[in-house]
Design a protein around this motif. Structure first.
Motif, PDB file in Angstrom:
ATOM      1  N   ILE A 250      -5.618   9.095   2.214  1.00 30.46           N
ATOM      2  CA  ILE A 250      -4.442   8.350   2.628  1.00 30.46           C
ATOM      3  C   ILE A 250      -4.501   8.211   4.149  1.00 30.46           C
ATOM      4  O   ILE A 250      -4.206   9.156   4.874  1.00 30.46           O
ATOM      5  CB  ILE A 250      -3.150   9.069   2.178  1.00 30.46           C
TER       6      ILE A 250
ATOM      7  N   PHE B  91      -8.643  11.457  -3.047  1.00 31.58           N
ATOM      8  CA  PHE B  91      -7.711  10.451  -2.541  1.00 31.58           C
ATOM      9  C   PHE B  91      -7.678  10.585  -1.028  1.00 31.58           C
ATOM     10  O   PHE B  91      -7.524  11.677  -0.503  1.00 31.58           O
ATOM     11  CB  PHE B  91      -6.313  10.699  -3.098  1.00 31.58           C
TER      12      PHE B  91
ATOM     13  N   ASP C 277      -1.911   6.076  -6.364  1.00 30.26           N
ATOM     14  CA  ASP C 277      -2.350   5.356  -5.176  1.00 30.26           C
ATOM     15  C   ASP C 277      -2.385   3.876  -5.519  1.00 30.26           C
ATOM     16  O   ASP C 277      -3.170   3.440  -6.352  1.00 30.26           O
ATOM     17  CB  ASP C 277      -3.742   5.841  -4.766  1.00 30.26           C
TER      18      ASP C 277
ATOM     19  N   GLU D 247      -3.216   0.426  -3.928  1.00 32.55           N
ATOM     20  CA  GLU D 247      -3.891  -0.120  -2.761  1.00 32.55           C
ATOM     21  C   GLU D 247      -3.990  -1.635  -2.910  1.00 32.55           C
ATOM     22  O   GLU D 247      -4.578  -2.131  -3.866  1.00 32.55           O
ATOM     23  CB  GLU D 247      -5.278   0.501  -2.627  1.00 32.55           C
TER      24      GLU D 247
ATOM     25  N   ASP E 212       0.869  -1.184   0.000  1.00 32.66           N
ATOM     26  CA  ASP E 212       0.000   0.000   0.000  1.00 32.66           C
ATOM     27  C   ASP E 212       0.902   1.229   0.000  1.00 32.66           C
ATOM     28  O   ASP E 212       1.465   1.591   1.037  1.00 32.66           O
ATOM     29  CB  ASP E 212      -0.878   0.045   1.255  1.00 32.66           C
TER      30      ASP E 212
ATOM     31  N   TRP F 109       1.785   5.304  -1.876  1.00 34.38           N
ATOM     32  CA  TRP F 109       1.385   6.461  -2.654  1.00 34.38           C
ATOM     33  C   TRP F 109       2.655   7.061  -3.224  1.00 34.38           C
ATOM     34  O   TRP F 109       3.592   7.366  -2.495  1.00 34.38           O
ATOM     35  CB  TRP F 109       0.649   7.462  -1.776  1.00 34.38           C
TER      36      TRP F 109
END
Length: 176
Positions: free
Chosen positions: A145, A143, A93, A95, A82, A84
């Motif tokens: 985070i 987004f 991103d 994920e 995970d 960024w």
């Protein structure tokens, strides 16, 4: 992750390591839970495993440990994958969902309008962790985070790249 020609990787962000540590602690407690139940059941409730069922208990406990171990490694995999990625052109991103499922979303730098940091609680303040939200001008979702490490630095890095991108001199060639 393959970058476009002329695109430069500026920073890579991930969750704070503290949250991986909390998950590791949770898995450690889950791993010893059956042992604790048998131990304290014998002390406080006078419950014991008959001698002939001890090998069966050990078999099931070993299987329990294997599943907990696999779950822990899935958790580590999710933490490590995970990420960024901030580049000169976009925010990416990545994920990870489990072992075999991943979603990659991109956000163009010139579409970013606002970056918000939310630090809630004394623990997040002490360990310098928080949630970062990046809002865009377009229809795309924002987004989010969660539990980012050093969220203020992350916000400043993103906004710096946005400012640099907005101030770039673009030349237009007009041909007759």
């Amino acid at each position: 992750m393959k970058l476009n020609p002329g695109e430069k990787k500026i920073a890579v962000f991930r969750k704070h390591w503290f949250y991986l540590g909390l998950e590791a602690l949770m898995f450690a407690l889950i791993a010893i839970l059956p042992y604790l139940m048998v131990y304290f059941g014998g002390i406080y409730f006078d419950i014991s495993i008959p001698e002939r069922f001890v090998p069966l208990y050990e078999l099931f406990y070993s299987l329990w440990l294997v599943f907990v171990w696999v779950g822990f490694f899935v958790s580590i995999t999710n933490y490590l994958l995970d990420i960024w990625i901030l580049t000169s052109e976009r925010l990416i991103d990545v994920e990870q969902f489990g072992l075999f499922s991943r979603r990659i979303s991109t956000l163009q730098i010139d579409k970013i309008q606002d970056v918000t940091v939310a630090v809630s609680g004394i623990i997040e303040e002490i360990i310098s962790s928080g949630n970062v939200s990046v809002q865009t001008a377009g229809e795309t979702h924002e987004f989010h985070i969660p539990h980012a490490q050093n969220p203020e630095k992350m916000k400043e890095r993103i906004l710096t790249v946005v400012r640099v991108k907005a101030n770039e001199i673009k030349t237009v060639r007009i041909e007759n």
